[in-house]
Design a protein around this motif. Sequence first.
Motif, short mmCIF file in Angstrom:
data_model
loop_
_atom_site.label_atom_id
_atom_site.label_comp_id
_atom_site.label_asym_id
_atom_site.label_seq_id
_atom_site.Cartn_x
_atom_site.Cartn_y
_atom_site.Cartn_z
N ARG A 7 0.83 -1.20 0.00
CA ARG A 7 0.00 0.00 0.00
C ARG A 7 0.88 1.26 0.00
NH1 ARG A 7 -3.23 -3.32 -1.20
NH2 ARG A 7 -5.11 -3.95 -0.04
N ILE A 8 0.25 2.39 -0.32
CA ILE A 8 0.95 3.67 -0.32
C ILE A 8 1.55 3.94 1.07
CG2 ILE A 8 0.71 6.17 -0.52
CD1 ILE A 8 0.68 4.80 -3.19
N ARG A 9 0.84 3.57 2.12
CA ARG A 9 1.33 3.83 3.47
C ARG A 9 2.64 3.08 3.74
NH1 ARG A 9 0.12 -0.41 6.94
NH2 ARG A 9 -1.38 -1.94 6.14
N HIS A 10 2.80 1.88 3.15
CA HIS A 10 4.05 1.15 3.29
C HIS A 10 5.20 1.94 2.67
CE1 HIS A 10 1.35 -2.58 3.50
NE2 HIS A 10 1.97 -2.52 4.68
N LYS A 39 5.31 -1.40 12.80
CA LYS A 39 4.49 -2.49 12.24
C LYS A 39 4.40 -2.37 10.72
CE LYS A 39 -0.18 -4.44 12.33
NZ LYS A 39 -1.56 -4.30 12.86
N THR A 40 4.28 -1.14 10.21
CA THR A 40 4.18 -0.93 8.76
C THR A 40 5.46 -1.38 8.06
OG1 THR A 40 2.68 0.95 9.08
CG2 THR A 40 3.83 0.81 6.96
N ILE A 41 6.61 -1.06 8.65
CA ILE A 41 7.89 -1.48 8.06
C ILE A 41 8.01 -3.00 8.08
CG2 ILE A 41 10.40 -1.40 8.30
CD1 ILE A 41 9.21 1.14 7.17
N ARG A 42 7.62 -3.61 9.19
CA ARG A 42 7.67 -5.07 9.30
C ARG A 42 6.77 -5.72 8.25
NH1 ARG A 42 12.06 -6.97 12.06
NH2 ARG A 42 12.27 -5.97 14.10
N GLU A 43 5.58 -5.17 8.04
CA GLU A 43 4.67 -5.70 7.03
C GLU A 43 5.32 -5.65 5.65
OE1 GLU A 43 1.17 -3.35 7.27
OE2 GLU A 43 0.37 -4.36 9.06
N LEU A 44 5.96 -4.53 5.33
CA LEU A 44 6.59 -4.39 4.02
C LEU A 44 7.74 -5.38 3.86
CD1 LEU A 44 6.82 -2.86 1.35
CD2 LEU A 44 8.26 -1.18 2.51
N GLU A 45 8.53 -5.55 4.91
CA GLU A 45 9.64 -6.52 4.84
C GLU A 45 9.11 -7.94 4.69
OE1 GLU A 45 13.29 -4.45 7.29
OE2 GLU A 45 11.68 -5.36 8.47
N ASP A 46 8.01 -8.26 5.35
CA ASP A 46 7.41 -9.59 5.22
C ASP A 46 6.91 -9.82 3.79
OD1 ASP A 46 7.93 -10.15 7.85
OD2 ASP A 46 5.90 -9.67 8.57
N LEU A 52 14.94 -4.63 5.06
CA LEU A 52 15.24 -3.36 4.39
C LEU A 52 16.16 -2.48 5.23
CD1 LEU A 52 11.64 -2.55 3.06
CD2 LEU A 52 13.57 -3.53 1.79
N PHE A 53 16.21 -2.73 6.54
CA PHE A 53 17.02 -1.90 7.43
C PHE A 53 17.94 -2.77 8.27
CE2 PHE A 53 13.28 0.75 6.66
CZ PHE A 53 13.87 1.97 6.34
N ASP A 54 19.13 -2.23 8.53
CA ASP A 54 20.06 -2.84 9.48
C ASP A 54 19.77 -2.23 10.85
OD1 ASP A 54 22.12 -3.71 11.02
OD2 ASP A 54 23.73 -2.98 9.74
N ARG A 55 19.31 -3.04 11.78
CA ARG A 55 18.88 -2.54 13.09
C ARG A 55 19.93 -2.73 14.18
NH1 ARG A 55 14.53 -4.37 10.24
NH2 ARG A 55 12.59 -3.19 10.36
N THR A 56 21.18 -3.01 13.79
CA THR A 56 22.22 -3.25 14.79
C THR A 56 22.80 -1.96 15.35
OG1 THR A 56 23.91 -3.41 13.04
CG2 THR A 56 22.85 -5.45 13.76
#
Length: 310
Positions: A7-10, A39-46, A52-56
């Motif tokens: 979706r556009i929001r993603h 949650k939106t970022i996680r949905e897009l990655e799923d 998409l991001f390095d969270r370290t």
Amino acid sequence: MVDHRIRIRHLRCFLETARLGSLSAAAGVLNVSQPAASKTIRELEDILGKPLFDRTHRRLALTSVGRVFQQHAGAAMAELSRAQSLVMDTPSQITRLSVGVLPTAATSLMPRAALAFRDSHPNCLLRVSTGPNWLLMSQLRESSLDLVVGRMGNAEVMQHLSFHHLYSEDIAAVVRPGHSLIDTDQPMGALEGYPLLLPPPGAVIAPLVRALLSRHGVTSQSAAFESVSLAFGRRVVQSSDAVWFISRGVVEDELDAGTLRALPLGNDLRGGPIGISMRSDGVLTDEQTGLIRALENARTDLRPLGQSKS
């Protein structure tokens, strides 16, 4: 085929997070809660099946996959926005062009080009913004900007970008009229005791200036100020014995008027490329082509930098 779950929001949430490097900052811009943005970022990655991001690290950084997605998703959002504007602006057909300009091109080159561009494209709103090189290049990659005018970035910064050369420009060491270093044959060897105004680390010319100082035994830690702002630098230099290392184009008008003076550096700081950065995979619009032409003509009309007026 685009996955129907995207979706556009993603895309908006992803692009804002990539631009700002922070979920909380992106959530603030989008007016949603941080958990909702996460949650939106996680949905897009799923959906994509890739991180998409390095969270370290404390600041979110794009993975290699994320950089590719940013480039193309940003371009797609920009084209969608353009399509919407073209439809909603009918019949006036008002278009928009967003350009990032570094200080070296903001004083003479860009104003001349903008006025000429207005004559040739009266129905295009030209939005000009300034900022550090890293920010403008990031906005260019994600299609928040259409073009960036200024110095060429390093290889990492220019990844997925192309560069259209306009001219080469020196870096100057400027002081107030009457400064004691003006008549010094080797001013670089006599800087001790004078406050230095240097470009900040994010500026494209910063490594060049710091390398020059190092060659002459001057450490950047001895700097009193860091800025590439004309308003700030001009006032500091004119009110003190400070020496300001800055792109000559930023202070060209002041040097012509004699309100600032350039120290004789010889070939210590050779010219660097000034030009137009753009996305390498993009198709130039009529407006972008028109502004590039206006910039080329404006550069031709300006005298070569570093030469005195007759």
